[in-house]
Scaffold this active site. Sequence first.
Site: not given
Lengths: 337, 476
Positions: B210, B279
Amino acid sequence: MARKPASAAAGTKAAALPNVSRDDLLKYYRDMLLIRRFEEKAGQLYGMGLIGGFCHLYIGQEAVVVGLEAAAEPGDKRITSYRDHGHMLACGMDPRGVMAELTGRIGGYSKGKGGSMHMFSKERHFYGGHGIVGAQVPLGAGLAFADRYLGNGRVTFTYFGDGAANQGQVYETYNMAELWDLPVVFVIENNQYAMGTSVKRSTKSVTLYGRGLAYGIPGEQVDGMDVLAVKAAGERAVAHCRAGKGPYILEVMTYRYRGHSMSDPAKYRTREEVEKMRSERDAIDHVRDLLLTGGHASEEDLKAIDREIKDIVNDAAEFARQSPEPPLEELWTDVYA
Amino acid sequence: MSIEILMPALSPTMEEGTLARWLVREGDVVKAGQVIAEIETDKATMEFEAVDEGKVGRILVPEGTAGVKVNSPIAVLLDEGEDASSVAAQPSSAPPAAAQPSAAPPAVAQPAASGGEVPFPLGSKAAPAAAAAPAPASGWPHADLPEGAATKTMTVREALREAMAEEMRRDPTVFLMGEEVGEYQGAYKISQGLLDEFGPGRVIDTPITEHGFAGIAVGASWGGLRPILEFMTFNFAMQAMDHIVNSAAKTLYMSGGQMGSPIVFRGPNGAAARVAAQHSQDYAAWYAHVPGLKVCMPFSAADAKGLLKTAIRDPNPVVFLENEILYGRSFEVPADPDFTIPFGKASIWRAGTDVTLVSFGIGMTHAIAAADELAREGISAEIVNLRTLRPIDYDTVIASVMKTNRCVTVEEGFPVGAIGNHIAAVIMQRAFDHLDAPVLNCTGKDVPMPYAANLEKLALTTTAEIVSAVRQVTYR
């Protein structure tokens, strides 16, 4: 200092100038001298309180950027770290605009809102000036990504230091740049100190260009105090990129004479080490010797160039002092396009 | 004793699916581990393996059936000595959901007040929209559109995909990059089919990296392209935060206006279901804090489509916060391919008189459920759907509060430095004399997201809390 024996200065003091014309050599001399005198002036203005914040001088490293600009074609891009004044001058940006940005004035490249570390010129394809160590590496690969997408044949020079070479995002970028054959030259300006930490105190893998091999990226180490060696290596790198073969790494061995920034007490190296580099390996003296001993220029010729450079730098400094501070409305502009 | 084979849950948020194909027939003997059926979720088609051995006695749900609820029996395995006739007589523990379109609860499906939007039908994609959706009210579907404009029913997922596809057709410099966006067809199937249409040059699979690919995408935006960067979830975008904030958001300013970053960072944000602390985080307040960014948080499919098209065309970096739970929900969307929603313009989802509920994104589902419950108590709640969090449409919020004199904000993010805190402060500054009660904030709880189902439910904003907050501010 780690160095390839083949590129030691002794062998290059010949009358013949291989692969370089007299005019080109004079141009390199002039460009390097401009950077040095400009930076000396910036240091002086900093001492007078006219330049604030961080100010990272490029003195000692001039041959790196001048040699690589000699290998660039019009339209090629460049992006670098916060030690960026030299890169801007070498790619043809106006010394007035650069110096006025250092003094935080409206006449600066970023209207005084970016400062020493954050300057840009779309016209000269200079994409900054980045204050976060290593951030410019994926950004530079992104510029190359755009060039590849658009198929315009351009190459991006992405400069970073030996310190940034330990950032994780550099290796994320190596992986994708090679995966996608991006036309980017990664230039590691190894001046041997990341702020105060020497390369050997930060890694056991001191051959920085070799780290690209893990990703399939070729590279080489270059004598960064020899502008002709840098130019030749730059041409090899650019040819590789333009041929569609993907990225290339140049680890350019150089040395900064001044501290990391203006507030650096330089306790991490000896005065003798710096003095030895200045007296024995200085890049500008090297070209000066080539010009004089080869009979390509006289002392008078070089003095004329010195005077010309001095005038340019004094003019830039005067402009940077006279240019007004940005009007207060500028606080609110350029947040959104 | 026969064994019931139940419809499996194949993802954290799956509630139902389509029984696409049976690979066994009644009378076949199956072994444990044998693939017996193919089940299609809104994300993928998955093979379903038998857990037990036995003979297939009866198939309860025929292949091709959509809307089969998780845990409903789909077939029966016979033990030795049993035969199918004994099973046929046996009542199933739950009826097959197949034939039942999950109609929206009447309270939710009531027509919107004039000028408002019709609440979303809670039915699945498979549910016939005509049956679930109420008759269009005047002004539907969008106050900005001419009366009677054609609409179509689509999921948020389809709306996002259509917005990207339309903009990629319109502008060759627009491309999509991210993990699994291409050959996998999207981790959440948002990009399904885009690789086929636009090819690998414009739908680009990245390694799992990322920080690096966010920097590459921002650099590409400086080089003349308009990247759409998909984060598999915004939880992973924290690795890329430096490039979103330092590289994308600040460069226009730092360059004195020379260089902007026309890029969209998009992906699911906030809690999904049972994926725990790392998450399940809502980043709305984080990104809304940063000058130079624009921030969208759509609720409906119309929001998703209209805002994403605006985001892709915008010359600034846009953070586009989606929600996994909303992806499969259906809404009416204007059919006009030029339909866009401007940034900084909230919508009045439902008009009301007694209290203003300000929400955005998934928070809207709680706000709507609370408004339904309050309506039964005789309290009329006006719901403001913010849609963009930078810029925020303060005027619509203030106008509503000046009418209702009370306000409760609803969001799933953490309570400290929440969007609701900021809204409350602005209301205090601009409408203090109009307030009959303090502004209350309903938010997620001040804890990392727990895994246990009961704790997770408690950690999120609940409808009961919103109802309770409204009772407090209306002194009921």
